[in-house]
Scaffold this motif. Sequence first.
Motif, PDB file in Angstrom:
ATOM      1  N   GLY A   1       0.825  -1.200   0.000  1.00  0.00           N
ATOM      2  CA  GLY A   1       0.000   0.000   0.000  1.00  0.00           C
ATOM      3  C   GLY A   1       0.857   1.247   0.000  1.00  0.00           C
ATOM      4  O   GLY A   1       2.092   1.186   0.031  1.00  0.00           O
ATOM      5  N   VAL A   2       0.205   2.395  -0.021  1.00  0.00           N
ATOM      6  CA  VAL A   2       0.928   3.658  -0.077  1.00  0.00           C
ATOM      7  C   VAL A   2       0.113   4.726   0.641  1.00  0.00           C
ATOM      8  O   VAL A   2      -1.125   4.656   0.690  1.00  0.00           O
TER       9      VAL A   2
ATOM     10  N   SER B   1     -10.063  -2.225   4.007  1.00  0.00           N
ATOM     11  CA  SER B   1      -9.879  -0.820   4.375  1.00  0.00           C
ATOM     12  C   SER B   1      -9.044  -0.092   3.320  1.00  0.00           C
ATOM     13  O   SER B   1      -8.320  -0.706   2.539  1.00  0.00           O
ATOM     14  N   ASN B   2      -9.169   1.223   3.301  1.00  0.00           N
ATOM     15  CA  ASN B   2      -8.411   2.082   2.386  1.00  0.00           C
ATOM     16  C   ASN B   2      -8.735   1.787   0.923  1.00  0.00           C
ATOM     17  O   ASN B   2      -7.862   1.870   0.049  1.00  0.00           O
ATOM     18  N   PHE B   3      -9.979   1.422   0.660  1.00  0.00           N
ATOM     19  CA  PHE B   3     -10.472   1.212  -0.707  1.00  0.00           C
ATOM     20  C   PHE B   3     -11.821   1.938  -0.783  1.00  0.00           C
ATOM     21  O   PHE B   3     -12.767   1.561  -0.101  1.00  0.00           O
ATOM     22  N   ASP B   4     -11.896   3.005  -1.589  1.00  0.00           N
ATOM     23  CA  ASP B   4     -13.091   3.854  -1.608  1.00  0.00           C
ATOM     24  C   ASP B   4     -14.138   3.333  -2.588  1.00  0.00           C
ATOM     25  O   ASP B   4     -13.818   2.660  -3.585  1.00  0.00           O
ATOM     26  N   LEU B   5     -15.395   3.689  -2.307  1.00  0.00           N
ATOM     27  CA  LEU B   5     -16.533   3.268  -3.125  1.00  0.00           C
ATOM     28  C   LEU B   5     -17.348   4.493  -3.540  1.00  0.00           C
ATOM     29  O   LEU B   5     -17.715   5.314  -2.693  1.00  0.00           O
ATOM     30  N   LEU B   6     -17.650   4.614  -4.825  1.00  0.00           N
ATOM     31  CA  LEU B   6     -18.430   5.743  -5.300  1.00  0.00           C
ATOM     32  C   LEU B   6     -19.913   5.598  -4.985  1.00  0.00           C
ATOM     33  O   LEU B   6     -20.680   6.548  -5.148  1.00  0.00           O
ATOM     34  N   LYS B   7     -20.327   4.411  -4.528  1.00  0.00           N
ATOM     35  CA  LYS B   7     -21.702   4.245  -4.081  1.00  0.00           C
ATOM     36  C   LYS B   7     -22.031   5.231  -2.971  1.00  0.00           C
ATOM     37  O   LYS B   7     -23.179   5.645  -2.796  1.00  0.00           O
ATOM     38  N   ASN B   8     -21.021   5.634  -2.215  1.00  0.00           N
ATOM     39  CA  ASN B   8     -21.225   6.528  -1.087  1.00  0.00           C
ATOM     40  C   ASN B   8     -21.290   8.002  -1.488  1.00  0.00           C
ATOM     41  O   ASN B   8     -21.426   8.874  -0.633  1.00  0.00           O
ATOM     42  N   ALA B   9     -21.192   8.290  -2.783  1.00  0.00           N
ATOM     43  CA  ALA B   9     -21.272   9.673  -3.248  1.00  0.00           C
ATOM     44  C   ALA B   9     -22.708  10.186  -3.136  1.00  0.00           C
ATOM     45  O   ALA B   9     -23.670   9.408  -3.172  1.00  0.00           O
TER      46      ALA B   9
ATOM     47  N   LYS C   1      -3.755  10.306   2.574  1.00  0.00           N
ATOM     48  CA  LYS C   1      -4.740   9.285   2.191  1.00  0.00           C
ATOM     49  C   LYS C   1      -3.997   7.979   1.977  1.00  0.00           C
ATOM     50  O   LYS C   1      -3.036   7.905   1.206  1.00  0.00           O
ATOM     51  N   SER C   2      -4.435   6.925   2.658  1.00  0.00           N
ATOM     52  CA  SER C   2      -3.817   5.609   2.485  1.00  0.00           C
ATOM     53  C   SER C   2      -4.588   4.808   1.445  1.00  0.00           C
ATOM     54  O   SER C   2      -5.824   4.835   1.411  1.00  0.00           O
ATOM     55  N   ILE C   3      -3.850   4.105   0.602  1.00  0.00           N
ATOM     56  CA  ILE C   3      -4.449   3.262  -0.442  1.00  0.00           C
ATOM     57  C   ILE C   3      -3.847   1.872  -0.322  1.00  0.00           C
ATOM     58  O   ILE C   3      -2.620   1.715  -0.313  1.00  0.00           O
ATOM     59  N   THR C   4      -4.699   0.866  -0.219  1.00  0.00           N
ATOM     60  CA  THR C   4      -4.250  -0.512  -0.069  1.00  0.00           C
ATOM     61  C   THR C   4      -4.743  -1.349  -1.242  1.00  0.00           C
ATOM     62  O   THR C   4      -5.926  -1.281  -1.591  1.00  0.00           O
ATOM     63  N   PRO C   5      -3.850  -2.138  -1.877  1.00  0.00           N
ATOM     64  CA  PRO C   5      -4.294  -2.987  -2.982  1.00  0.00           C
ATOM     65  C   PRO C   5      -4.895  -4.301  -2.485  1.00  0.00           C
ATOM     66  O   PRO C   5      -4.493  -4.824  -1.442  1.00  0.00           O
TER      67      PRO C   5
ATOM     68  N   VAL D   1      -4.988  -9.625 -10.465  1.00  0.00           N
ATOM     69  CA  VAL D   1      -4.395  -8.304 -10.346  1.00  0.00           C
ATOM     70  C   VAL D   1      -4.559  -7.840  -8.904  1.00  0.00           C
ATOM     71  O   VAL D   1      -5.570  -8.130  -8.256  1.00  0.00           O
ATOM     72  N   GLU D   2      -3.546  -7.170  -8.379  1.00  0.00           N
ATOM     73  CA  GLU D   2      -3.656  -6.502  -7.087  1.00  0.00           C
ATOM     74  C   GLU D   2      -3.890  -5.030  -7.373  1.00  0.00           C
ATOM     75  O   GLU D   2      -3.048  -4.362  -7.983  1.00  0.00           O
ATOM     76  N   ILE D   3      -5.035  -4.508  -6.932  1.00  0.00           N
ATOM     77  CA  ILE D   3      -5.457  -3.171  -7.360  1.00  0.00           C
ATOM     78  C   ILE D   3      -6.100  -2.422  -6.201  1.00  0.00           C
ATOM     79  O   ILE D   3      -6.724  -3.024  -5.313  1.00  0.00           O
TER      80      ILE D   3
END
Length: 297
Positions: free
Chosen positions: A44-45, A128-136, A75-79, A274-276
Motif C-alpha cells: 500500500g501507499v 480498508s483504504n479502498f473507496d466506493l463511489l456508491k457513497n457519493a 490518504k492511504s491506499i491498499t491494494p 491483479v492486485e489493485i
Amino acid sequence: MPNIARNTSGVSLPLSVSDEIWGNTQEASAVMRLARKINLPGSGVTVPMVTGDAQADWVAETNEKPVSDATVSNKSITPYKLAVIETFSNEFKRDIPGLYEELARRLPNALALKFDQTVFHATTAPGSNFDLLKNAPALTVDGTGTYADLVAIDAAIANAGGVLDGWVFSPKGKAVLLNASDSTNRPLFLSNLQAEGGINQVLGSPLVVARSAYKADAAGDDGEVIGFAGDWTSAVYGTVNGIEVSMSDQATVNKAGTQLNLWQRNMFALRVEVEIGFAVKNINHFVKITSGVNTVA
C-alpha cells in the motif's frame, strides 16, 4: 434405386464449427479510463494531500504582513487481489482453437468488469483504504429538465470544491441524453448524428458509456443508478504488477466444491489476477446519478 440421402435414417453428418464467434461486447474499465494511475506497492501507499493553501491578503504600508499556513493531510491506499480461474480440456483447445483463443482473450476483462462494479455499486469494500463511489451524493436525471439536472450535478461538485471533468453513463443513461431536446425538439447533446457518431461530451467534459455504471433499484438504495460524474483528477487507482496471467496443467483446482486434478483429466487452467486499489480525495467531488425510478417499497 436405394433411397440414400442426407436425411436417411442412420446417416449422421458431423457438425462444422464456424470461424465466427458471437459474444457480448466487453468493455475496458471506465474507472481506469478516467481516474489517474499511480504506482502502488504491495504494502500500500500513503499519499500526502494539500487540503488548503496559504492565503495572501492586501497590506497597508508599514503594516505587518499576514501569516497563513497551508493545511495538509494524507490518504492511504491498499491494494487487494482480484482473480479468476477458467478450466479447459486439452481437446477443446485442439478442436476449437478459435473459440478457446477468444475465451482466453476475454478473461482479463472479467477483472475490469468486477473492479468497476465494485467501485460503482458495492456496499462493502474489499478491505480498508479502498473507496466506493456508491457513497457519493445522489442526484436525479429523469428525462425531464435534463439540462438543468446536469447543471445541478456540475454545481454540486463545484460547491464541494471539485471541478467536474468526466461522466460515466450506462446505455440506459445515454438514452436519456439522446432524448433530451430544446424548445424546437432538436437534440440537445447531438447536432449531427452522422458526423459525430454519438455523444462524446456532456457540458464540455468527456463521456464514457459503460454497462457497469448501471444498477437496478434495490432496498436501501437511492433508486435505479444510471451513471456517475465527478472530478476524476481527485481519483486514483494503482496496480502492483499489472494483470498477471498463468497457465497450469499440473495443479488441482477446486471448482464449486469439486476437486479437479488437471493432469489426470487432460485439462489445463488459465488464471488471471491483479492486485489493485482505488481511492478518492473527497467523495463529495462525485455524484451518483439516478433515474428517479424507485420500484422497491
